[in-house]
Design an enzyme around this catalytic site. Sequence first.
Site, PDB file in Angstrom:
ATOM      1  N   SER A  19       0.802  -1.232   0.000  1.00  0.00           N
ATOM      2  CA  SER A  19       0.000   0.000   0.000  1.00  0.00           C
ATOM      3  C   SER A  19       0.837   1.285   0.000  1.00  0.00           C
ATOM      4  O   SER A  19       0.488   2.230  -0.716  1.00  0.00           O
ATOM      5  CB  SER A  19      -0.982  -0.009   1.176  1.00  0.00           C
ATOM      6  OG  SER A  19      -1.919  -1.039   0.983  1.00  0.00           O
ATOM      7  N   LYS A  68     -10.052  -5.264  10.247  1.00  0.00           N
ATOM      8  CA  LYS A  68     -11.180  -4.654   9.540  1.00  0.00           C
ATOM      9  C   LYS A  68     -12.451  -4.586  10.399  1.00  0.00           C
ATOM     10  O   LYS A  68     -13.256  -3.678  10.261  1.00  0.00           O
ATOM     11  CB  LYS A  68     -11.456  -5.397   8.232  1.00  0.00           C
ATOM     12  CG  LYS A  68     -10.361  -5.166   7.187  1.00  0.00           C
ATOM     13  CD  LYS A  68     -10.691  -5.806   5.868  1.00  0.00           C
ATOM     14  CE  LYS A  68      -9.518  -5.668   4.907  1.00  0.00           C
ATOM     15  NZ  LYS A  68      -9.787  -6.238   3.589  1.00  0.00           N
ATOM     16  N   GLY A 128     -15.657 -19.143  -0.446  1.00  0.00           N
ATOM     17  CA  GLY A 128     -15.218 -18.460   0.765  1.00  0.00           C
ATOM     18  C   GLY A 128     -16.344 -17.614   1.329  1.00  0.00           C
ATOM     19  O   GLY A 128     -17.214 -17.139   0.586  1.00  0.00           O
ATOM     20  N   GLY A 130     -15.602 -15.362   4.219  1.00  0.00           N
ATOM     21  CA  GLY A 130     -14.968 -14.495   5.220  1.00  0.00           C
ATOM     22  C   GLY A 130     -15.207 -13.032   4.892  1.00  0.00           C
ATOM     23  O   GLY A 130     -16.129 -12.682   4.141  1.00  0.00           O
ATOM     24  N   ALA A 132     -13.571 -10.937   3.030  1.00  0.00           N
ATOM     25  CA  ALA A 132     -13.423 -10.536   1.623  1.00  0.00           C
ATOM     26  C   ALA A 132     -14.690 -10.867   0.840  1.00  0.00           C
ATOM     27  O   ALA A 132     -15.124 -10.086  -0.018  1.00  0.00           O
ATOM     28  CB  ALA A 132     -12.210 -11.224   1.011  1.00  0.00           C
ATOM     29  N   LYS A 157     -21.329 -20.642   7.776  1.00  0.00           N
ATOM     30  CA  LYS A 157     -20.909 -19.257   7.502  1.00  0.00           C
ATOM     31  C   LYS A 157     -21.500 -18.772   6.185  1.00  0.00           C
ATOM     32  O   LYS A 157     -21.891 -17.618   6.046  1.00  0.00           O
ATOM     33  CB  LYS A 157     -19.383 -19.181   7.422  1.00  0.00           C
ATOM     34  CG  LYS A 157     -18.721 -18.876   8.730  1.00  0.00           C
ATOM     35  CD  LYS A 157     -17.419 -18.130   8.434  1.00  0.00           C
ATOM     36  CE  LYS A 157     -16.306 -18.602   9.315  1.00  0.00           C
ATOM     37  NZ  LYS A 157     -14.984 -18.157   8.819  1.00  0.00           N
ATOM     38  N   MET A 216      -8.406 -13.784  -5.183  1.00  0.00           N
ATOM     39  CA  MET A 216      -8.177 -12.494  -4.514  1.00  0.00           C
ATOM     40  C   MET A 216      -6.763 -12.398  -3.944  1.00  0.00           C
ATOM     41  O   MET A 216      -6.238 -11.311  -3.742  1.00  0.00           O
ATOM     42  CB  MET A 216      -9.192 -12.289  -3.387  1.00  0.00           C
ATOM     43  CG  MET A 216     -10.587 -12.011  -3.881  1.00  0.00           C
ATOM     44  SD  MET A 216     -11.568 -11.417  -2.508  1.00  0.00           S
ATOM     45  CE  MET A 216     -13.188 -11.433  -3.238  1.00  0.00           C
ATOM     46  N   GLY A 241      -5.346 -11.141  -7.440  1.00  0.00           N
ATOM     47  CA  GLY A 241      -5.956 -10.014  -6.731  1.00  0.00           C
ATOM     48  C   GLY A 241      -5.132  -8.737  -6.681  1.00  0.00           C
ATOM     49  O   GLY A 241      -5.522  -7.795  -5.982  1.00  0.00           O
TER      50      GLY A 241
HETATM   51  P1  NDP Z   1     -11.054 -14.464   6.410  1.00  0.00           P
HETATM   52  O1  NDP Z   1     -10.105 -15.005   7.411  1.00  0.00           O
HETATM   53  O2  NDP Z   1     -12.127 -13.537   6.840  1.00  0.00           O
HETATM   54  O3  NDP Z   1     -11.790 -15.686   5.650  1.00  0.00           O
HETATM   55  C1  NDP Z   1     -11.049 -16.770   5.184  1.00  0.00           C
HETATM   56  C2  NDP Z   1     -11.910 -17.654   4.303  1.00  0.00           C
HETATM   57  O4  NDP Z   1     -11.033 -18.624   3.700  1.00  0.00           O
HETATM   58  C3  NDP Z   1     -12.996 -18.433   5.026  1.00  0.00           C
HETATM   59  O5  NDP Z   1     -14.096 -18.584   4.166  1.00  0.00           O
HETATM   60  C4  NDP Z   1     -12.307 -19.798   5.273  1.00  0.00           C
HETATM   61  O6  NDP Z   1     -13.214 -20.873   5.376  1.00  0.00           O
HETATM   62  C5  NDP Z   1     -11.533 -19.948   3.995  1.00  0.00           C
HETATM   63  N1  NDP Z   1     -10.358 -20.835   4.048  1.00  0.00           N
HETATM   64  C6  NDP Z   1      -9.170 -20.606   4.645  1.00  0.00           C
HETATM   65  N2  NDP Z   1      -8.317 -21.635   4.395  1.00  0.00           N
HETATM   66  C7  NDP Z   1      -8.986 -22.508   3.617  1.00  0.00           C
HETATM   67  C8  NDP Z   1      -8.648 -23.770   3.023  1.00  0.00           C
HETATM   68  N3  NDP Z   1      -7.449 -24.315   3.185  1.00  0.00           N
HETATM   69  N4  NDP Z   1      -9.583 -24.408   2.288  1.00  0.00           N
HETATM   70  C9  NDP Z   1     -10.806 -23.859   2.109  1.00  0.00           C
HETATM   71  N5  NDP Z   1     -11.185 -22.670   2.652  1.00  0.00           N
HETATM   72  C10 NDP Z   1     -10.287 -22.014   3.390  1.00  0.00           C
HETATM   73  O7  NDP Z   1     -10.106 -13.789   5.289  1.00  0.00           O
HETATM   74  P2  NDP Z   1     -10.531 -12.648   4.260  1.00  0.00           P
HETATM   75  O8  NDP Z   1     -11.870 -12.981   3.731  1.00  0.00           O
HETATM   76  O9  NDP Z   1     -10.304 -11.310   4.847  1.00  0.00           O
HETATM   77  O10 NDP Z   1      -9.410 -12.812   3.120  1.00  0.00           O
HETATM   78  C11 NDP Z   1      -9.429 -13.921   2.244  1.00  0.00           C
HETATM   79  C12 NDP Z   1      -8.382 -13.776   1.150  1.00  0.00           C
HETATM   80  O11 NDP Z   1      -8.675 -12.650   0.347  1.00  0.00           O
HETATM   81  C13 NDP Z   1      -6.965 -13.585   1.672  1.00  0.00           C
HETATM   82  O12 NDP Z   1      -6.084 -14.372   0.887  1.00  0.00           O
HETATM   83  C14 NDP Z   1      -6.694 -12.114   1.442  1.00  0.00           C
HETATM   84  O13 NDP Z   1      -5.316 -11.862   1.199  1.00  0.00           O
HETATM   85  C15 NDP Z   1      -7.504 -11.860   0.188  1.00  0.00           C
HETATM   86  N6  NDP Z   1      -7.903 -10.450   0.049  1.00  0.00           N
HETATM   87  C16 NDP Z   1      -7.422  -9.762  -1.023  1.00  0.00           C
HETATM   88  C17 NDP Z   1      -7.761  -8.443  -1.206  1.00  0.00           C
HETATM   89  C18 NDP Z   1      -7.209  -7.720  -2.403  1.00  0.00           C
HETATM   90  O14 NDP Z   1      -7.321  -6.487  -2.454  1.00  0.00           O
HETATM   91  N7  NDP Z   1      -6.656  -8.421  -3.369  1.00  0.00           N
HETATM   92  C19 NDP Z   1      -8.623  -7.723  -0.270  1.00  0.00           C
HETATM   93  C20 NDP Z   1      -9.120  -8.553   0.819  1.00  0.00           C
HETATM   94  C21 NDP Z   1      -8.747  -9.870   0.965  1.00  0.00           C
HETATM   95  P3  NDP Z   1     -13.934 -21.267   6.794  1.00  0.00           P
HETATM   96  O15 NDP Z   1     -15.081 -20.309   6.933  1.00  0.00           O
HETATM   97  O16 NDP Z   1     -14.367 -22.654   6.587  1.00  0.00           O
HETATM   98  O17 NDP Z   1     -12.874 -21.097   7.843  1.00  0.00           O
END
Ligand code: NDP
Length: 275
Positions: A19, A68, A128, A130, A132, A157, A216, A241
């Site tokens: 950033s 966040k 996913g 989460g 994002a 979720k 992403m 991403g």
């Molecule tokens: P969160 O921690 O909020 O959510 C993570 C998600 O990933 C959940 O749905 C989780 O599933 C799932 N997950 C994690 N590991 C695995 C796996 N091995 N197999 C399957 N599902 C998995 O993270 P964010 O949503 O904030 O971020 C997610 C991604 O997006 C990151 O890689 C981040 O870098 C990227 N990102 C990129 C941005 C950009 O500008 N390019 C902006 C924001 C995020 P469960 O619910 O089952 O735990």
Amino acid sequence: MSHLDSYGVFGNPIAHSLSPQIHSAFAKQTGQAISYRAIKAPVDGFAQSALCFFQQGGLGANVTLPFKLDAFRLADRLSNRAKLAGAVNTLTVQDGQILGDNTDGAGLVFDLQRHLEDLTAATVLLIGAGGAARGAIGALFEAGVAHVFLSNRTMSKADSLVQDFSALGSLSVVSVNEVANISADIVINSTSSSLSGNLPELPPAIFNKAKLSYDMFYQKEPTTFLRWAAQHNTEQQLVDGLGMLVAQAAKSFQIWTGFEPKIQPVMDQIRAQMA
Ligand code: NDP
């Protein structure tokens, strides 16, 4: 000493954040005198760190993992899209108040539209559930996509996202058993699986009809998810991403300064620096 408007990004870890480079490039491009630095807040001390930054004259900040949700709680006022996402990635000081916004979804849609001109009528598989994913859904519907199928390792979720967002558009949860049959035009990985070199446990048939697969996550090399996608459909576009990162930063920069930077040259510059 000349005065520089002060901005920053809060995260933990934050040392490798792109950033500062991105915002410096925007400032140079638009002729703005700003300082923008990466600030590592203690995991349990975001609010104190951010308030201290603003008290010392900071005008705005980006917020990344894991803060966040803390930023959402800290804001005095929230934009609609931040309310919907339940997360804030952009804080702005205005008239003594802290405004919280979320530009992640707009950044994603901007990047998708660079590759697919028309998102209307597209069917999206969003993997996913989460933060994002929460940021993405409202923006996808605003861009006119026809349907979003949600798949997540933890089904409950995904169910709660459907409850929160189904008023905005056509949204449903899809199970691992059904996911091979949905023929999505766009497959988006919003999980953090690529971070650890893992893949979501889904059948490769998810890529059968895809025009574009999007991860992403971003890194120098193609991500694990995009390499997997490439193996199963050679016709589709593969996008990581980085574009979303630069585009969400541009939306924040515009909120703070009123200037809309050009995204493509900065994306090219950052990609070249990564290489
Ligand atoms: P969160 O921690 O909020 O959510 C993570 C998600 O990933 C959940 O749905 C989780 O599933 C799932 N997950 C994690 N590991 C695995 C796996 N091995 N197999 C399957 N599902 C998995 O993270 P964010 O949503 O904030 O971020 C997610 C991604 O997006 C990151 O890689 C981040 O870098 C990227 N990102 C990129 C941005 C950009 O500008 N390019 C902006 C924001 C995020 P469960 O619910 O089952 O735990």
